[in-house]
Design an enzyme around this catalytic site. Structure first.
Site, mmCIF file in Angstrom:
data_model
loop_
_atom_site.group_PDB
_atom_site.id
_atom_site.type_symbol
_atom_site.label_atom_id
_atom_site.label_comp_id
_atom_site.label_asym_id
_atom_site.label_seq_id
_atom_site.Cartn_x
_atom_site.Cartn_y
_atom_site.Cartn_z
ATOM 1 N N ASP A 1 0.808 -1.224 0.000
ATOM 2 C CA ASP A 1 0.000 0.000 0.000
ATOM 3 C C ASP A 1 0.839 1.271 0.000
ATOM 4 O OD1 ASP A 1 -2.259 -1.715 0.298
ATOM 5 O OD2 ASP A 1 -1.868 -1.778 2.455
ATOM 6 N N LYS B 1 2.359 2.186 -5.091
ATOM 7 C CA LYS B 1 3.150 1.709 -6.238
ATOM 8 C C LYS B 1 2.413 1.899 -7.553
ATOM 9 C CE LYS B 1 3.296 -2.359 -4.332
ATOM 10 N NZ LYS B 1 2.790 -2.064 -2.994
ATOM 11 N N GLY C 1 -4.254 -4.357 -4.203
ATOM 12 C CA GLY C 1 -5.226 -3.373 -4.664
ATOM 13 C C GLY C 1 -4.467 -2.138 -5.077
ATOM 14 N N HIS C 2 -4.569 -1.781 -6.330
ATOM 15 C CA HIS C 2 -3.870 -0.600 -6.809
ATOM 16 C C HIS C 2 -4.885 0.458 -7.220
ATOM 17 C CE1 HIS C 2 -0.155 -3.203 -7.922
ATOM 18 N NE2 HIS C 2 -0.233 -2.949 -6.651
ATOM 19 N N GLN D 1 2.052 -5.930 -3.048
ATOM 20 C CA GLN D 1 2.464 -6.079 -1.649
ATOM 21 C C GLN D 1 3.780 -5.320 -1.389
ATOM 22 O OE1 GLN D 1 1.451 -9.312 -3.267
ATOM 23 N NE2 GLN D 1 -0.555 -8.578 -2.690
HETATM 24 P P1 IMP Z 1 -2.664 -12.840 2.003
HETATM 25 O O1 IMP Z 1 -1.725 -12.310 1.002
HETATM 26 O O2 IMP Z 1 -4.112 -12.610 1.667
HETATM 27 O O3 IMP Z 1 -2.384 -14.267 2.364
HETATM 28 O O4 IMP Z 1 -2.442 -12.029 3.359
HETATM 29 C C1 IMP Z 1 -1.241 -12.127 4.122
HETATM 30 C C2 IMP Z 1 -0.861 -10.785 4.719
HETATM 31 O O5 IMP Z 1 -0.480 -9.906 3.684
HETATM 32 C C3 IMP Z 1 -1.991 -10.094 5.461
HETATM 33 O O6 IMP Z 1 -1.443 -9.374 6.548
HETATM 34 C C4 IMP Z 1 -2.550 -9.140 4.441
HETATM 35 O O7 IMP Z 1 -3.196 -8.047 5.032
HETATM 36 C C5 IMP Z 1 -1.268 -8.715 3.754
HETATM 37 N N1 IMP Z 1 -1.467 -8.251 2.376
HETATM 38 C C6 IMP Z 1 -1.672 -9.004 1.276
HETATM 39 N N2 IMP Z 1 -1.780 -8.238 0.178
HETATM 40 C C7 IMP Z 1 -1.619 -6.976 0.588
HETATM 41 C C8 IMP Z 1 -1.583 -5.716 -0.106
HETATM 42 O O8 IMP Z 1 -1.726 -5.599 -1.314
HETATM 43 N N3 IMP Z 1 -1.376 -4.625 0.684
HETATM 44 C C9 IMP Z 1 -1.186 -4.706 2.020
HETATM 45 N N4 IMP Z 1 -1.200 -5.850 2.693
HETATM 46 C C10 IMP Z 1 -1.417 -6.974 1.986
#
Ligand code: IMP
Length: 429
Positions: free
Chosen positions: A13, A16, A40-41, A225
């Site tokens: 977040d 990017k 999410g972009h 991420q």
């Molecule tokens: P998962 O990727 O859904 O398995 O989540 C694992 C961890 O990564 C959690 O803490 C999510 O909140 C975090 N996470 C996954 N994708 C994002 C992102 O795009 N932005 C921020 N945190 C993320």
């Protein structure tokens, strides 16, 4: 010509998407290399807000080819919804523009069900995943039981694999989690339909990129991420199940390191994270509310994918130094500097303190991290609204000092600063 990689330097977040959007104009291909629709972009173009989860932000630029690379996990239902939403707004998403690597993995409803069941079972120790099936899909990939996108071009193989996969998942859902099972025939029918729609988009992503590079074109690898969600180098186990770092970009696209020109780390002017896990600089109460925003604006600190309020804190340079080292960052982009306007004092974490010891490096052991307290150096803030600044000289002296301090402390140049959500609200340093 060369590959430039955009990396999140924090917990995701960082903004990017808009930096990708900025650099995409010069690229032949913009490629996603890891993660799935957990990302999410948000990209704002002429006041229009685009929320993208799987499709690279480059899609907003006519003529740019967008690749969903082999390192990603794709939920076809989500991808098709996203394609339809873009098409409805006049964005060309034909197979000449959007490409899917044959070696990417597919997310099924069983992966989503398993993600939910696992998180429910973890109870208070839940990771706080996005519940999009990311972890289970990568588990199947590394367990060599995954469904690769190439199956979308093989109707019989796809049906067989879906049946076997759902049978295996049902076993686990029932026996381990006491959860409901899925109807394999219904899922297979769904996937047959997805296959028909998505099959024209399949390519060998590595060859596609290589050909562009050979023709002297630039390729932009778009991170999802962030460094601290990296399976190896993040705050394990509170991470995602892929490699959002620079090494992940090479594996996730099938490109060699000799093709890399820039590794651009994107960091917010403060820190945020969603999900669980230690966060040394975390703020609470009014101070947190001030950085998070109210949620009225799309750029406030609420998850693009989950809508969850993000945890927020002051800028943490221990994190950024780790990101510089792990990724070999050649430069940094600082986003959301405008959010700090109006604050009298700006504490910046320069090191951690644990049991009387000063730590310069991010500790890999989470138990150690949980005991770390930030050591702050406090800089003076600025009162001016900086959203209209377009050059470094337009910034108040203290805002310039804040950015210089980040560059000095991380020994990495800052090349762009964003001062608002609009496409033009960027300072090139
Ligand atoms: P998962 O990727 O859904 O398995 O989540 C694992 C961890 O990564 C959690 O803490 C999510 O909140 C975090 N996470 C996954 N994708 C994002 C992102 O795009 N932005 C921020 N945190 C993320």
């Amino acid at each position: 010509m060369a590959l430039d990689i955009i990396i999140g330097a924090q917990w995701g977040d960082e903004g990017k998407g808009r930096i990708t959007d900025l650099l995409a104009a010069q690229a032949a291909i913009v490629a996603r290399y890891s993660g799935g629709d957990n990302a999410g972009h948000t990209v704002t173009v002429a006041g229009e807000i685009f929320k993208l989860h799987l499709i690279p932000s480059g899609i907003i630029h006519p003529g740019v080819i967008c690749l969903i690379g082999n390192g990603t996990v794709i939920n076809p239902a989500v991808l098709l919804r996203e394609m339809a939403a873009l098409a409805a707004r006049g964005v060309d998403i034909g197979p000449h523009r959007l490409k899917i690597s044959r070696s990417a993995h597919l997310i099924t409803p069983a992966h989503v069900a398993l993600d939910k069941a696992k998180e429910a079972q973890r109870g208070k120790d839940a990771i706080g995943t996005t519940l999009r099936g990311i972890g289970p899909a990568y588990t199947d990939k590394t367990g060599r039981e995954g469904l690769r996108a190439e199956l979308l071009a093989d109707p019989e193989g796809l049906a067989d694999h879906v049946h076997e996969h759902i049978a295996r998942a049902n076993d686990v859902l029932v026996k381990i989690y006491g959860a409901e099972t899925l109807d394999a025939t219904a899922v297979a029918a769904q996937f047959a339909d997805y296959a028909q729609q998505l099959q024209p988009y399949l390519v060998d992503g590595s060859v596609l990129i290589d050909e562009a590079l050979r023709h002297g074109r630039d390729v932009l690898a778009e991170g999802a991420q962030g460094t601290f969600l990296d399976l190896d180098h993040g705050s394990y186990p509170y991470v995602t199940s892929s490699w959002p770092t620079a090494g992940g970009a090479l594996i996730g696209l099938g490109v060699g390191p000799n093709k890399v020109r820039r590794v651009i780390g994107v960091a917010k002017a403060f820190t945020s994270r969603v999900g669980s896990g230690p966060f040394p600089c975390e703020l609470s109460g009014a101070e947190a509310g001030r950085l998070r925003g109210t949620g009225e604006n799309p750029w406030d600190e609420y998850g693009t994918t989950t809508g969850r309020p993000r945890r927020v804190g002051w800028l943490d340079l221990v994190l950024l130094r780790h990101a510089v080292r792990i990724n070999g960052l050649t430069e940094q982009v600082i986003t959301k500097l405008d959010i700090l306007s109006g604050l009298e004092k700006l504490p910046v974490c320069v090191a951690y303190e644990r049991q009387g010891e000063r730590l310069q490096h991010y500790p890999t052991d989470l138990r150690v991290l949980a005991e770390c307290r930030p050591i702050y150096q406090t800089l003076d803030g600025w009162q001016e609204n900086i959203m209209g600044a377009r050059t470094l000289a337009d910034l108040p002296a203290n805002a310039r000092r804040y950015v210089e301090f980040i560059a000095e402390q991380t020994e990495t140049a800052v090349t762009y600063i964003s001062v608002g959500p609009g496409r033009d609200q960027v300072i090139q340093v």
